[in-house]
Design an enzyme around this catalytic site. Structure first.
Site, short mmCIF file in Angstrom:
data_model
loop_
_atom_site.label_atom_id
_atom_site.label_comp_id
_atom_site.label_asym_id
_atom_site.label_seq_id
_atom_site.Cartn_x
_atom_site.Cartn_y
_atom_site.Cartn_z
N SER A 1 -2.75 -2.63 20.02
CA SER A 1 -2.73 -1.17 20.08
C SER A 1 -2.66 -0.63 21.50
O SER A 1 -2.55 0.57 21.68
CB SER A 1 -3.98 -0.60 19.39
OG SER A 1 -3.97 -0.85 18.01
N SER B 1 -3.80 4.13 24.56
CA SER B 1 -3.53 3.29 23.39
C SER B 1 -2.27 3.79 22.68
O SER B 1 -1.68 4.81 23.05
CB SER B 1 -4.73 3.33 22.44
OG SER B 1 -4.96 4.65 21.97
N TYR B 2 -1.89 3.07 21.63
CA TYR B 2 -0.66 3.38 20.91
C TYR B 2 -0.70 4.83 20.41
O TYR B 2 -1.65 5.23 19.73
CB TYR B 2 -0.50 2.43 19.73
CG TYR B 2 0.86 2.50 19.07
CD1 TYR B 2 2.01 2.28 19.80
CD2 TYR B 2 0.97 2.80 17.72
CE1 TYR B 2 3.25 2.34 19.20
CE2 TYR B 2 2.21 2.87 17.11
CZ TYR B 2 3.36 2.64 17.85
OH TYR B 2 4.59 2.70 17.25
N PRO B 3 0.31 5.65 20.76
CA PRO B 3 0.21 7.08 20.48
C PRO B 3 0.68 7.50 19.09
O PRO B 3 0.84 8.69 18.84
CB PRO B 3 1.12 7.68 21.56
CG PRO B 3 2.17 6.65 21.78
CD PRO B 3 1.47 5.31 21.61
N ASP C 1 3.80 -0.29 13.73
CA ASP C 1 3.91 0.76 12.74
C ASP C 1 5.06 0.41 11.81
O ASP C 1 5.64 -0.68 11.91
CB ASP C 1 4.12 2.13 13.40
CG ASP C 1 5.35 2.17 14.31
OD1 ASP C 1 6.17 1.23 14.27
OD2 ASP C 1 5.49 3.14 15.07
#
Length: 610
Positions: A147, A328-330, A118
């Protein structure tokens, strides 16, 4: 060939190195007690065996600050901070982390960044690269894109590296510099102006943040609406019919009137003409739509509302589940799955659970339906979904994991289907309606208890039939005040107004509570966020000054966030965004300082309960 891999957190470095090395690593301690270096060999994407060292940082390595000569609050005017020089330096206390990365980089030919994918992760990656190139100017740079901390994604990221996104890194740098300058200038101004007026504030920094204050502004605005609400009396006509052992209530299409005499006249006409006629019977199939795939904002809203976990705590728990490889990536804005997404294997691993295993089996047996597509796609991460089956979680981790699983399975199910009947009657010249609902197929509601769809059956009515109501009364009621904001309400408003990002909204809410500008209050089974007297005084003080764009309203920050998004998209330069945003806030500062007596006077009018 040696490759240096750097993750954002020690736990990630450990998990990733285990996957890439097939569990065969050699750990070396560093001068930082939390960080270890993991050495192993691995096959590269060109089929060469390379030597790998995996290490990590603890988040950001660097921070912006002013030089020492600008640190004295009493000797430096806050106004000068808008133009003062700044410097980006290694955060005090983590020099050992910097030194470890630099040492490992000297003997490496390549560095691969494994930070979160991100904006913040890109920026942390750029800081790591800066340290490495300071030690080895010839080192090659690549970036792992993933991810979820699962074998398939980690190995794919290793084999298919991408470039670091410096535009996103620049946007974070721009925000950091703006937050430093704006926050420091207004925090010093507020503190120096108000601190000595009240004994309760003498040891407190009255901080300002360009996201914190709009967040506080939303809380104060709603609080004042509730406080200033004046209830009004209204009147309505209530009609009901007892039939087939049940009482059918008909709702007046006017709802209610505030004019009592007018309501009396209509009511008397209804009594004079007591026979009701069924003028319309409508029956149709209706659906309750299954939820969209899960985004970060939706996780925070729904989680705080139904799981009764604060958004700040919820995001911490989600981060831990991600690091452990369970979800997965939150942090994602995406509410649509890719067309090639492998739903079947992820559903299959959930069939073993006693709570939702049977539902997952039903999906695999033919009840699977493609999830709905929302309107957001950040082009970085998929919606939040389970990645591994977890059987031994407890506490908040279990609550959050269960919610993520149930949401995912609900997305893969079908809409709930019902049969709705609407009866419209006419009593004198007034129209009334009654609604009934029979659920024909619960579908996703079987797995997603966070949604409700209540049945209400109606007896049989025929168009044209007449009847005399069992009850026809004129009733008095009172308008109810609006509710204070819950955390879920506040998250929604912040998201709609562009205050914070999906990854930082919870931080700003936690901050206004930490600063004692607001507090949580439990009432009638709900938790509301209420402002403190100081919070109200600050917002009201700024609003009294009469800005075109108040410092407690979202307009300035929303414009800044929009410009930062343009930096990410390559449509704006970092330097231009910093310059233009600082010009706006500097003008606001000058106007505030010229009207400081208004701010002080409003604050004096409040008694502090600190």
């Amino acid at each position: 060939m040696k490759v240096l891999c750097v993750a954002e957190k020690p736990s990630l470095a450990k998990s990733i190195s285990r996957i890439l090395s097939n569990g065969s690593t050699r750990a070396r301690p560093t001068r930082n007690k939390y960080i270890q270096n993991y050495d192993f060999s691995c096959m590269s994407n060109d089929n060469r065996t390379v030597q790998v060292t995996m290490t990590s940082v603890l988040g950001h390595l660097m921070a912006y600050d002013f030089p020492p000569e600008y640190q004295n609050w009493l000797q430096v005017s806050p106004l000068t901070l808008f133009d003062a020089p700044t410097e980006k330096h290694v955060i005090r206390g983590i020099e050992a982390i910097r030194d470890n990365i630099a040492k490992e980089a000297r003997n490496a030919e390549q560095i691969m960044i494994w930070t979160d994918c991100d904006r913040e992760g890109e920026n942390i990656g750029s800081e790591i690269v800066a340290v490495c190139r300071g030690a080895n100017s010839r080192i090659k740079v690549s970036r792992a894109k993933f991810s979820a901390i699962i074998s398939q994604q980690i190995r794919h990221a290793w084999q298919s590296p991408v470039d670091l996104d410096y535009r996103q890194a620049n946007a974070v740098d721009a925000r950091a510099e703006l937050d430093l300058r704006i926050g420091a200038a207004f925090s010093r101004f507020q503190t120096l102006s108000l601190q000595n007026l009240f004994s309760e504030l003498r040891n407190k920094v009255i901080s300002y943040g360009s996201c914190q204050f709009p967040t506080l502004g939303f809380v104060v605005d709603q609080y004042l609406k509730v406080q200033s609400f004046v209830t009004e009396i209204f009147w309505k006509i209530y009609v009901a019919l007892e039939r087939d052992g049940s009482m059918v209530e008909f709702h007046w299409m006017r709802n209610h009137l505030f004019d009592r005499l007018a309501c009396v006249i209509i009511y008397e006409k209804c009594l004079e003409n007591p026979t009701a006629t069924v003028v319309e019977v409508k029956s149709k199939e209706v659906k309750k739509w299954k939820p969209y795939p899960l985004t970060t904002v939706e996780l925070q809203k729904t989680g705080s509302r139904y799981l009764h976990i604060s958004s700040d705590r919820l995001m911490h728990v989600a981060e831990q589940l991600y690091i452990k490889g369970f979800i997965s990536y939150p942090r994602t804005e995406t509410d649509q799955f890719d067309k090639q997404f492998d739903f079947r294997s992820l559903i299959e691993i959930q069939t073993q659970d006693s709570r939702w295993g049977n539902f997952a089996t039903r999906l695999l047996a033919g009840e699977f339906r493609t999830p709905r597509n929302g309107s957001h796609n950040d082009q970085a991460h998929p919606p939040i979904h389970p990645t591994l089956y977890a059987s031994d979680l407890t506490g908040d981790e279990l609550k959050v994991y269960e919610f993520v699983v149930r949401r995912f399975l609900a997305c893969c199910s079908d809409h709930a289907v019902g049969h709705e009947t609407i009866i419209e009657i006419k009593l004198w010249e007034e129209k009334f309606t009654a609604k009934g609902l029979v659920i024909l197929a619960r579908n996703y509601l079987d797995i997603y208890p966070y949604d409700r769809w209540g049945e209400s059956t109606l007896p049989n009515f025929q168009k044209g039939e007449t009847f005399i109501p069992t009850t026809c009364e004129m009733r008095e009621g009172r308008t109810s005040p609006p509710e204070y904001l819950t955390e879920a309400d506040l998250i929604s408003i912040m998201d709609q107004n562009g205050i914070g990002t999906d990854a930082t909204i919870h931080v700003h809410i936690a901050k206004i509570i930490e600063r004692e500008y607001a507090r949580k209050d439990n009432r009638n089974g709900k938790t509301y966020i209420l402002p403190s007297n100081l919070g109200v005084a600050l917002v009201e003080g700024y609003d009294t000054i009469g800005f075109d764009k108040s410092l407690s309203k979202p307009f300035l920050r929303r414009e800044m966030e929009s410009n930062l998004k343009m930096v990410c998209d390559g449509q704006q330069q970092k330097e231009n965004v910093i310059r233009d945003s600082l010009a706006m806030y500097k003008d606001m500062y000058i106007k505030t300082s010229e009207n400081v007596q208004k701010l002080i006077q409003v604050s004096i009018n409040f008694e502090y309960n600190m």
